[in-house]
Design an enzyme around this catalytic site. Sequence first.
Site, PDB file in Angstrom:
ATOM      1  N   TYR A 184       0.828  -1.205   0.000  1.00 27.42           N
ATOM      2  CA  TYR A 184       0.000   0.000   0.000  1.00 27.42           C
ATOM      3  C   TYR A 184       0.863   1.256   0.000  1.00 27.42           C
ATOM      4  O   TYR A 184       1.811   1.369   0.790  1.00 27.42           O
ATOM      5  CB  TYR A 184      -0.901  -0.020   1.234  1.00 27.42           C
ATOM      6  CG  TYR A 184      -2.112   0.885   1.161  1.00 27.42           C
ATOM      7  CD1 TYR A 184      -2.695   1.238  -0.048  1.00 27.42           C
ATOM      8  CD2 TYR A 184      -2.690   1.370   2.330  1.00 27.42           C
ATOM      9  CE1 TYR A 184      -3.819   2.038  -0.097  1.00 27.42           C
ATOM     10  CE2 TYR A 184      -3.821   2.169   2.308  1.00 27.42           C
ATOM     11  CZ  TYR A 184      -4.382   2.507   1.081  1.00 27.42           C
ATOM     12  OH  TYR A 184      -5.498   3.307   1.038  1.00 27.42           O
TER      13      TYR A 184
ATOM     14  N   SER B 116       1.368  -7.752   1.709  1.00 27.56           N
ATOM     15  CA  SER B 116       0.458  -6.766   2.264  1.00 27.56           C
ATOM     16  C   SER B 116      -0.609  -6.416   1.223  1.00 27.56           C
ATOM     17  O   SER B 116      -1.353  -7.295   0.800  1.00 27.56           O
ATOM     18  CB  SER B 116       1.235  -5.551   2.764  1.00 27.56           C
ATOM     19  OG  SER B 116       0.434  -4.758   3.602  1.00 27.56           O
ATOM     20  N   GLN B 117      -0.677  -5.148   0.754  1.00 25.30           N
ATOM     21  CA  GLN B 117      -1.611  -4.879  -0.345  1.00 25.30           C
ATOM     22  C   GLN B 117      -1.314  -5.810  -1.516  1.00 25.30           C
ATOM     23  O   GLN B 117      -2.229  -6.334  -2.159  1.00 25.30           O
ATOM     24  CB  GLN B 117      -1.498  -3.432  -0.813  1.00 25.30           C
ATOM     25  CG  GLN B 117      -2.371  -3.126  -2.034  1.00 25.30           C
ATOM     26  CD  GLN B 117      -2.133  -1.740  -2.597  1.00 25.30           C
ATOM     27  OE1 GLN B 117      -3.001  -0.881  -2.464  1.00 25.30           O
ATOM     28  NE2 GLN B 117      -0.983  -1.506  -3.196  1.00 25.30           N
TER      29      GLN B 117
ATOM     30  N   ASP C 279       1.063 -10.178  13.657  1.00 26.97           N
ATOM     31  CA  ASP C 279       0.792  -9.092  12.721  1.00 26.97           C
ATOM     32  C   ASP C 279      -0.386  -8.250  13.214  1.00 26.97           C
ATOM     33  O   ASP C 279      -1.526  -8.708  13.214  1.00 26.97           O
ATOM     34  CB  ASP C 279       0.485  -9.677  11.339  1.00 26.97           C
ATOM     35  CG  ASP C 279       0.470  -8.632  10.240  1.00 26.97           C
ATOM     36  OD1 ASP C 279       0.267  -7.443  10.536  1.00 26.97           O
ATOM     37  OD2 ASP C 279       0.655  -9.023   9.065  1.00 26.97           O
TER      38      ASP C 279
ATOM     39  N   HIS D  14       4.094  -7.713  10.854  1.00 31.62           N
ATOM     40  CA  HIS D  14       4.007  -7.244   9.474  1.00 31.62           C
ATOM     41  C   HIS D  14       5.393  -6.777   9.051  1.00 31.62           C
ATOM     42  O   HIS D  14       5.693  -5.584   9.011  1.00 31.62           O
ATOM     43  CB  HIS D  14       2.985  -6.100   9.403  1.00 31.62           C
ATOM     44  CG  HIS D  14       2.356  -5.940   8.059  1.00 31.62           C
ATOM     45  ND1 HIS D  14       1.403  -6.814   7.570  1.00 31.62           N
ATOM     46  CD2 HIS D  14       2.528  -4.997   7.100  1.00 31.62           C
ATOM     47  CE1 HIS D  14       1.014  -6.416   6.383  1.00 31.62           C
ATOM     48  NE2 HIS D  14       1.694  -5.317   6.065  1.00 31.62           N
TER      49      HIS D  14
END
Length: 321
Positions: A93, A185-186, A275, A304
């Site tokens: 992101y 992630s994204q 996370d 994360h």
Amino acid sequence: MPLLFDMKLPELTSYQGTNPRPDDFDDYWDAALAELASVDPEVELVPSEFQAPYAECFHLYFTGTRGARVHAKLLRPRDAQEPHPAVLMFHGYSGNAGDWQSKLGYAAAGFTVAALDCRGQGGGRSEDVGGVPGWTLRGHIVRGLAGEPDDLLYRHTFLDTARLAQIVMQMDDVDASRVGATGGSQGGGLTLACASLEPRVNRAAPIFPFLCDYKRVWDLDLDQNAYAELREWFRNFDPRHEREEAVFTRLGYIDVQNLTPRIRGEVLMGVGLMDQVCPPSTQYAAFNKITSSKRTVIYPDYGHEKLPDFEDMIFQWMLEM
């Protein structure tokens, strides 16, 4: 190590999600794919200034939904004589497609590589829906939330991933049956979205996927970091939460957990059980709905962050194609 903020592992492996699923979800995405099919992609390949002895490097441009010109970095092995595999890469992101050199390992191993720039993020070259190249940084989850469901920005970003897969699969030197996808992630969420909307994707390797089970993030009071815009949206547009159920139902259209039953390829997912950016339960909400061959690689003490050796595992797993 005890899980202080989320479920224990036995609960995670059976968890089915919290965020509401719109009743017309499948019709919504069938119509979205039909819209995508009606768009002429107008593909353009522009040689990059960066080149490597064993890889040709290009800027790939195509037209996506709403007329946006979308960009990806494309690398292909020089002098490849037989159809070869490919890997699609999706970034985190507010990031972008990243450096050319980070993709050279796959090119050296005989893969075509295509790395997408998400619309309006991180200095990438893709146009935002508003028709300008550039940078809106964040706010993409809630972008379009006040309009019609078709206005949701991630609807169009998800479709961009499917279009990129289709473009790569149609290349003469690529074996369409050996195309994988990966990202963190994204990028992990987009990997799952891509494999859902283009089920010919052979292998999908998401790393702690974002964009899953928004209501669960809210219930855990973890609407911060990448999910902070959820809280800001309510503070600015629904401070008494009078529309909370309707808002989360609309977000259900772009909740990756609702797409993953469409996946047909193999899935290898990396999860850090500590996370607090993309909580494990949200990741498992998407993973548990996958019906194809799948497995997780679990890092009990990691959050994360970079998961040791996991990208090496992905590389070797993709080589098996």
